[in-house]
Scaffold this motif. Structure first.
Motif, mmCIF file in Angstrom:
data_model
loop_
_atom_site.group_PDB
_atom_site.id
_atom_site.type_symbol
_atom_site.label_atom_id
_atom_site.label_comp_id
_atom_site.label_asym_id
_atom_site.label_seq_id
_atom_site.Cartn_x
_atom_site.Cartn_y
_atom_site.Cartn_z
ATOM 1 N N GLY B 1 0.689 -1.284 0.106
ATOM 2 C CA GLY B 1 0.138 -0.087 -0.177
ATOM 3 C C GLY B 1 0.666 1.304 0.159
ATOM 4 O O GLY B 1 2.146 1.202 0.000
ATOM 5 N N ALA B 2 0.310 2.370 0.043
ATOM 6 C CA ALA B 2 1.083 3.564 -0.249
ATOM 7 C C ALA B 2 1.663 4.091 1.108
ATOM 8 O O ALA B 2 1.103 3.768 2.203
ATOM 9 N N GLY B 3 2.601 4.598 1.312
ATOM 10 C CA GLY B 3 3.278 5.084 2.301
ATOM 11 C C GLY B 3 3.142 6.255 2.646
ATOM 12 O O GLY B 3 2.117 7.040 2.190
ATOM 13 N N VAL B 4 3.763 6.880 3.582
ATOM 14 C CA VAL B 4 3.597 8.156 3.971
ATOM 15 C C VAL B 4 4.298 9.212 3.048
ATOM 16 O O VAL B 4 5.532 8.734 2.429
ATOM 17 N N SER B 5 3.622 10.207 2.276
ATOM 18 C CA SER B 5 4.244 11.045 1.438
ATOM 19 C C SER B 5 4.300 12.593 2.105
ATOM 20 O O SER B 5 3.456 12.834 2.743
ATOM 21 N N GLN B 6 5.201 13.204 1.490
ATOM 22 C CA GLN B 6 5.603 14.483 1.766
ATOM 23 C C GLN B 6 5.787 15.439 0.663
ATOM 24 O O GLN B 6 6.374 14.801 -0.291
ATOM 25 N N SER B 7 5.457 16.717 0.581
ATOM 26 C CA SER B 7 5.547 17.675 -0.451
ATOM 27 C C SER B 7 5.573 19.092 0.204
ATOM 28 O O SER B 7 5.255 19.309 1.149
ATOM 29 N N PRO B 8 6.706 19.819 -0.493
ATOM 30 C CA PRO B 8 7.493 19.502 -1.571
ATOM 31 C C PRO B 8 8.648 18.517 -1.186
ATOM 32 O O PRO B 8 8.929 18.559 0.087
ATOM 33 N N SER B 9 9.593 17.883 -2.031
ATOM 34 C CA SER B 9 10.588 17.025 -1.761
ATOM 35 C C SER B 9 11.670 18.197 -1.223
ATOM 36 O O SER B 9 12.498 17.811 -0.323
ATOM 37 N N ASN B 10 11.881 19.236 -1.979
ATOM 38 C CA ASN B 10 12.904 20.282 -1.586
ATOM 39 C C ASN B 10 12.052 21.780 -1.659
ATOM 40 O O ASN B 10 11.427 22.008 -2.682
ATOM 41 N N LYS B 11 12.522 22.546 -0.743
ATOM 42 C CA LYS B 11 12.160 23.993 -0.889
ATOM 43 C C LYS B 11 13.358 25.023 -0.506
ATOM 44 O O LYS B 11 13.780 24.824 0.584
ATOM 45 N N VAL B 12 13.505 25.774 -1.519
ATOM 46 C CA VAL B 12 14.444 27.020 -1.102
ATOM 47 C C VAL B 12 13.514 28.024 -0.920
ATOM 48 O O VAL B 12 12.630 28.388 -2.104
ATOM 49 N N THR B 13 13.800 28.896 -0.164
ATOM 50 C CA THR B 13 13.041 30.150 0.352
ATOM 51 C C THR B 13 14.019 31.173 0.841
ATOM 52 O O THR B 13 14.992 30.876 1.267
ATOM 53 N N GLU B 14 13.526 32.418 0.640
ATOM 54 C CA GLU B 14 14.336 33.530 1.196
ATOM 55 C C GLU B 14 13.805 33.871 2.823
ATOM 56 O O GLU B 14 12.803 33.541 3.131
ATOM 57 N N LYS B 15 15.080 34.172 3.332
ATOM 58 C CA LYS B 15 14.679 34.700 4.945
ATOM 59 C C LYS B 15 13.570 35.545 5.080
ATOM 60 O O LYS B 15 13.542 36.354 4.258
ATOM 61 N N GLY B 16 12.767 35.232 5.851
ATOM 62 C CA GLY B 16 11.544 36.231 6.171
ATOM 63 C C GLY B 16 10.246 35.709 5.473
ATOM 64 O O GLY B 16 9.239 36.301 5.854
ATOM 65 N N LYS B 17 10.435 34.990 4.678
ATOM 66 C CA LYS B 17 9.241 34.388 3.908
ATOM 67 C C LYS B 17 8.536 33.194 4.747
ATOM 68 O O LYS B 17 9.198 32.599 5.668
ATOM 69 N N ASP B 18 7.355 32.885 4.534
ATOM 70 C CA ASP B 18 6.561 31.810 5.346
ATOM 71 C C ASP B 18 6.777 30.596 4.213
ATOM 72 O O ASP B 18 6.571 30.834 3.042
ATOM 73 N N VAL B 19 6.652 29.332 4.852
ATOM 74 C CA VAL B 19 6.564 28.239 4.253
ATOM 75 C C VAL B 19 5.611 27.284 4.599
ATOM 76 O O VAL B 19 5.391 27.202 5.858
ATOM 77 N N GLU B 20 5.106 26.314 3.789
ATOM 78 C CA GLU B 20 4.259 25.383 4.339
ATOM 79 C C GLU B 20 4.437 24.040 3.689
ATOM 80 O O GLU B 20 4.790 23.930 2.674
ATOM 81 N N LEU B 21 4.577 23.051 4.557
ATOM 82 C CA LEU B 21 5.240 21.736 4.287
ATOM 83 C C LEU B 21 3.899 20.761 4.579
ATOM 84 O O LEU B 21 3.174 20.817 5.511
ATOM 85 N N ARG B 22 3.799 19.811 3.698
ATOM 86 C CA ARG B 22 2.515 18.912 3.715
ATOM 87 C C ARG B 22 2.881 17.356 3.762
ATOM 88 O O ARG B 22 3.950 17.174 3.567
ATOM 89 N N CYS B 23 2.119 16.777 4.891
ATOM 90 C CA CYS B 23 2.188 15.475 5.007
ATOM 91 C C CYS B 23 1.227 14.469 4.983
ATOM 92 O O CYS B 23 -0.027 15.072 5.452
ATOM 93 N N ASP B 24 1.214 13.613 4.082
ATOM 94 C CA ASP B 24 0.052 12.704 3.881
ATOM 95 C C ASP B 24 0.434 11.346 4.518
ATOM 96 O O ASP B 24 1.126 10.474 4.128
ATOM 97 N N PRO B 25 -0.271 10.949 5.739
ATOM 98 C CA PRO B 25 -0.052 9.880 6.409
ATOM 99 C C PRO B 25 -0.699 8.766 5.771
ATOM 100 O O PRO B 25 -1.298 8.704 4.656
ATOM 101 N N ILE B 26 -0.201 7.556 6.092
ATOM 102 C CA ILE B 26 -0.890 6.287 5.641
ATOM 103 C C ILE B 26 -2.339 6.107 6.153
ATOM 104 O O ILE B 26 -2.516 6.330 7.392
ATOM 105 N N SER B 27 -3.066 5.673 5.220
ATOM 106 C CA SER B 27 -4.439 5.786 5.467
ATOM 107 C C SER B 27 -4.877 4.872 6.624
ATOM 108 O O SER B 27 -4.309 3.756 6.805
ATOM 109 N N GLY B 28 -5.777 5.453 7.673
ATOM 110 C CA GLY B 28 -6.084 4.661 8.764
ATOM 111 C C GLY B 28 -4.954 4.847 10.055
ATOM 112 O O GLY B 28 -5.411 4.553 11.074
ATOM 113 N N HIS B 29 -3.879 5.560 9.807
ATOM 114 C CA HIS B 29 -3.154 5.824 10.908
ATOM 115 C C HIS B 29 -3.525 6.994 11.835
ATOM 116 O O HIS B 29 -3.871 8.249 11.110
#
Lengths: 117, 115
Positions: B1-29
């Motif tokens: 079955g599908a494992g845990v997925s995360q996006s983005p894989s890589n993120k480069v940002t400038e100091k002072g900016k906001d970032v949002e990281l995403r996680c999709d857990p295994i279904s049912g966990h």
């Protein structure tokens, strides 16, 4: 608070030989799990082996086994018949088992293992 | 079955900016964890979600860090006004709360670089 110490930053072993990775931990609790995780360059953390503190018998998983010394708070990993695919960072980790605790993992700093052909 | 997925894989940002990281857990966990891994270091616990219970935020390093999870699905980790010391790999893990093995399954992580 719990702490996990891995004092060896790097180790190297010849293919097919045996290597032991050291780990010590500190806790005043009696009920916990200990883990070894492998992290290859892909960054994916992979569970290698798990030991329940209440079990006296050392855990084994194929070529991987542990030497769990509860009184000494020591938890070493032995890899037998090392393979090139074993090259990775290895992390020792502690999990407290207690009602209301969140089962977070406390990790050591890791050790880089290189298997030489 | 599908494992845990995360996006983005890589993120480069400038100091002072906001970032949002995403996680999709295994279904049912029902349990979900965020960890941070600085270069050459072990993983540090950040935050824990379990079902509809209040999250355990005890590992968040500052009030610039926050996380949300809707039910037992996706989680987002937000870092506001990023600093260079926030550069790290952010790993997400999920587990079956009722599992006697307590095994946490990890995603591949998001490498954040703050310039």
């Amino acid at each position: 608070a719990q702490t996990v110490t891995q004092s060896q930053p790097e180790m190297s072993v010849q293919e097919a030989e045996t290597v032991t990775l050291s780990c010590t931990y500190d806790t005043s609790e009696n009920n916990y799990y200990l883990f070894w995780y492998k992290q290859p360059p892909s960054r994916q953390m992979i569970l290698v082996i798990r030991q329940e503190a209440y079990k006296q018998q050392n855990a084994t998983e194929n070529r991987f086994s542990v030497n769990f010394q509860k009184a000494a708070k020591s938890f070493s990993l032995k890899i037998s018949d090392s393979q090139l695919g074993d090259t990775a960072m290895y992390f020792c980790a502690f999990m407290l088992i207690r009602t209301g605790a969140n089962s977070k993992l406390t990790f050591g700093k890791g050790i880089t293992l290189s298997v030489r052909p | 079955g599908a494992g845990v997925s995360q996006s983005p894989s890589n993120k480069v940002t400038e100091k002072g900016k906001d970032v949002e990281l995403r996680c999709d857990p295994i279904s049912g966990h029902t349990a979900l964890y965020w960890y941070r891994q600085r270069l050459g270091q072990g993983l540090e616990f950040l935050i824990y979600f379990q079902g509809n219970s209040a999250p355990d935020k005890s590992g968040l390093p500052s009030d610039r860090f926050s996380a949300e999870r809707t039910g037992e699905s996706v989680s987002t980790l937000t870092i506001q006004r990023t600093q260079q010391e926030d550069s790290a790999v952010y790993l997400c893990a999920s587990s079956l709360w009722t599992s006697p093995s307590y095994e946490q399954y990890f995603g591949p992580g998001t490498r954040l670089t703050v310039t």
